[in-house]
Design a protein around this motif. Structure first.
Motif, PDB file in Angstrom:
ATOM      1  N   MET A  88       0.843  -1.194   0.000  1.00 28.10           N
ATOM      2  CA  MET A  88       0.000   0.000   0.000  1.00 28.10           C
ATOM      3  C   MET A  88       0.886   1.253   0.000  1.00 28.10           C
ATOM      4  N   ASP A  89       0.343   2.322  -0.540  1.00 27.30           N
ATOM      5  CA  ASP A  89       1.105   3.565  -0.554  1.00 27.30           C
ATOM      6  C   ASP A  89       0.874   4.350   0.735  1.00 27.30           C
ATOM      7  N   ASN A  90       1.652   5.404   0.894  1.00 25.81           N
ATOM      8  CA  ASN A  90       1.612   6.186   2.131  1.00 25.81           C
ATOM      9  C   ASN A  90       0.240   6.816   2.387  1.00 25.81           C
ATOM     10  N   MET A  91      -0.415   7.322   1.340  1.00 21.61           N
ATOM     11  CA  MET A  91      -1.715   7.963   1.543  1.00 21.61           C
ATOM     12  C   MET A  91      -2.753   6.934   1.963  1.00 21.61           C
ATOM     13  N   THR A  92      -2.730   5.783   1.351  1.00 18.23           N
ATOM     14  CA  THR A  92      -3.657   4.720   1.744  1.00 18.23           C
ATOM     15  C   THR A  92      -3.432   4.342   3.204  1.00 18.23           C
ATOM     16  N   ASN A  93      -2.169   4.199   3.578  1.00 15.99           N
ATOM     17  CA  ASN A  93      -1.847   3.886   4.979  1.00 15.99           C
ATOM     18  C   ASN A  93      -2.332   4.992   5.912  1.00 15.99           C
ATOM     19  N   ALA A  94      -2.091   6.234   5.513  1.00 10.59           N
ATOM     20  CA  ALA A  94      -2.504   7.372   6.346  1.00 10.59           C
ATOM     21  C   ALA A  94      -4.017   7.376   6.541  1.00 10.59           C
ATOM     22  N   ILE A  95      -4.754   7.150   5.479  1.00 14.33           N
ATOM     23  CA  ILE A  95      -6.218   7.146   5.561  1.00 14.33           C
ATOM     24  C   ILE A  95      -6.693   5.999   6.446  1.00 14.33           C
ATOM     25  N   GLU A  96      -6.030   4.862   6.335  1.00 16.92           N
ATOM     26  CA  GLU A  96      -6.366   3.730   7.202  1.00 16.92           C
ATOM     27  C   GLU A  96      -6.145   4.092   8.674  1.00 16.92           C
ATOM     28  N   TYR A  97      -5.017   4.719   8.964  1.00 13.39           N
ATOM     29  CA  TYR A  97      -4.740   5.140  10.344  1.00 13.39           C
ATOM     30  C   TYR A  97      -5.739   6.206  10.805  1.00 13.39           C
ATOM     31  N   LEU A  98      -6.068   7.136   9.915  1.00 17.15           N
ATOM     32  CA  LEU A  98      -7.049   8.174  10.262  1.00 17.15           C
ATOM     33  C   LEU A  98      -8.399   7.549  10.604  1.00 17.15           C
ATOM     34  N   SER A  99      -8.795   6.548   9.846  1.00 11.01           N
ATOM     35  CA  SER A  99     -10.090   5.908  10.095  1.00 11.01           C
ATOM     36  C   SER A  99     -10.116   5.223  11.463  1.00 11.01           C
ATOM     37  N   LYS A 100      -8.938   4.882  11.959  1.00 10.51           N
ATOM     38  CA  LYS A 100      -8.827   4.255  13.282  1.00 10.51           C
ATOM     39  C   LYS A 100      -8.489   5.275  14.376  1.00 10.51           C
ATOM     40  N   LYS A 101      -8.452   6.552  13.972  1.00 11.59           N
ATOM     41  CA  LYS A 101      -8.103   7.646  14.886  1.00 11.59           C
ATOM     42  C   LYS A 101      -6.711   7.485  15.495  1.00 11.59           C
ATOM     43  N   ASP A 102      -5.833   6.842  14.727  1.00 17.69           N
ATOM     44  CA  ASP A 102      -4.431   6.702  15.110  1.00 17.69           C
ATOM     45  C   ASP A 102      -3.679   7.842  14.417  1.00 17.69           C
ATOM     46  N   PHE A 103      -3.790   9.038  14.991  1.00 18.08           N
ATOM     47  CA  PHE A 103      -3.280  10.240  14.351  1.00 18.08           C
ATOM     48  C   PHE A 103      -1.757  10.281  14.291  1.00 18.08           C
ATOM     49  N   SER A 104      -1.095   9.736  15.279  1.00 20.77           N
ATOM     50  CA  SER A 104       0.375   9.727  15.272  1.00 20.77           C
ATOM     51  C   SER A 104       0.907   8.881  14.116  1.00 20.77           C
ATOM     52  N   SER A 105       0.349   7.695  13.932  1.00 23.71           N
ATOM     53  CA  SER A 105       0.791   6.834  12.828  1.00 23.71           C
ATOM     54  C   SER A 105       0.433   7.440  11.478  1.00 23.71           C
ATOM     55  N   ALA A 106      -0.736   8.050  11.384  1.00 23.88           N
ATOM     56  CA  ALA A 106      -1.137   8.710  10.130  1.00 23.88           C
ATOM     57  C   ALA A 106      -0.158   9.826   9.802  1.00 23.88           C
ATOM     58  N   LEU A 107       0.255  10.542  10.814  1.00 31.18           N
ATOM     59  CA  LEU A 107       1.186  11.660  10.617  1.00 31.18           C
ATOM     60  C   LEU A 107       2.532  11.174  10.079  1.00 31.18           C
ATOM     61  N   VAL A 108       2.994  10.026  10.529  1.00 32.53           N
ATOM     62  CA  VAL A 108       4.247   9.450  10.017  1.00 32.53           C
ATOM     63  C   VAL A 108       4.118   9.229   8.511  1.00 32.53           C
ATOM     64  N   GLU A 109       3.009   8.645   8.106  1.00 29.19           N
ATOM     65  CA  GLU A 109       2.783   8.377   6.676  1.00 29.19           C
ATOM     66  C   GLU A 109       2.658   9.677   5.873  1.00 29.19           C
ATOM     67  N   LEU A 110       1.951  10.636   6.419  1.00 34.28           N
ATOM     68  CA  LEU A 110       1.751  11.913   5.719  1.00 34.28           C
ATOM     69  C   LEU A 110       3.066  12.679   5.585  1.00 34.28           C
ATOM     70  N   ASN A 111       3.891  12.618   6.616  1.00 32.25           N
ATOM     71  CA  ASN A 111       5.191  13.298   6.538  1.00 32.25           C
ATOM     72  C   ASN A 111       6.086  12.661   5.479  1.00 32.25           C
ATOM     73  N   LYS A 112       5.960  11.351   5.260  1.00 33.12           N
ATOM     74  CA  LYS A 112       6.709  10.694   4.183  1.00 33.12           C
ATOM     75  C   LYS A 112       6.273  11.253   2.833  1.00 33.12           C
ATOM     76  N   ILE A 113       4.988  11.459   2.672  1.00 33.51           N
ATOM     77  CA  ILE A 113       4.472  12.045   1.427  1.00 33.51           C
ATOM     78  C   ILE A 113       5.017  13.450   1.249  1.00 33.51           C
ATOM     79  N   LEU A 114       4.969  14.237   2.331  1.00 36.64           N
ATOM     80  CA  LEU A 114       5.389  15.643   2.259  1.00 36.64           C
ATOM     81  C   LEU A 114       6.901  15.786   2.063  1.00 36.64           C
ATOM     82  N   GLU A 115       7.677  14.785   2.446  1.00 29.25           N
ATOM     83  CA  GLU A 115       9.121  14.813   2.176  1.00 29.25           C
ATOM     84  C   GLU A 115       9.384  14.792   0.677  1.00 29.25           C
TER      85      GLU A 115
END
Length: 167
Positions: A1-28
């Motif tokens: 899975m790609d970073n955005m898919t992972n981030a959305i999955e974490y967001l759906s679980k309200k795991d904001f810290s893990s979602a942020l890790v994935e989103l920061n990879k995208i923003l890098e």
């Protein structure tokens, strides 16, 4: 899975810290990825890191100045920082862009009630009613009913009170 898919999955679980890790990879790799910026802002907001949340939403606005989601969260952040003027301005811009954005009205009504700006509540009530915005809770109806009560207009107060209790 790609970073955005992972981030959305974490967001759906309200795991904001893990979602942020994935989103920061995208923003890098893509510092102007609008969706990653907004979702990172949402993560920071939910983690109560309001300073970084504001930075993300401001960066999103640099890419799209008329992004209603970024504006809405900036309005919410302005309320948390006791900056009513910015919250009002951001909310008005959200409504101008997306008249059906219920929560932007809610922000305005709440600020106006807190500041006892009853005339502004009545003007906003006319606009709100004319746009047939679907209210998802009774907060706005109760604010409008309260304003009518304070103005001794009991007929309209009762109307808005009953309308609020249909939801």
């Amino acid at each position: 899975m790609d970073n955005m898919t992972n981030a959305i999955e974490y967001l759906s679980k309200k795991d904001f810290s893990s979602a942020l890790v994935e989103l920061n990879k995208i923003l890098e790799n893509d510092k102007n990825n609008l969706e990653a910026l907004k979702n990172a802002g949402l993560c920071y907001f939910n983690l109560k890191d309001y300073e970084n949340s504001a930075k993300m939403f401001q960066r999103a606005r640099e890419i799209d100045n008329d992004d209603a989601t970024a504006l809405y969260y900036l309005a919410s952040l302005a309320i948390l920082m006791n900056n009513s003027e910015d919250a009002i301005n951001y909310s008005k811009k959200v409504i101008a862009l997306r008249p059906e954005f219920f929560d932007a009205y809610k922000i305005l009504f709440s600020i106006y009630l807190k500041e006892k700006r009853f005339k502004d509540i009545m003007e906003l009530q006319k606009e709100f009613s004319s746009k047939n915005v679907e209210a998802t809770d009774d907060t706005i109806h109760m604010i409008i009913a309260t304003t009518y009560m304070l103005n001794k207009d009991y007929k309209n107060a009762l109307y808005w009170y009953k309308l609020g209790h249909k939801n």
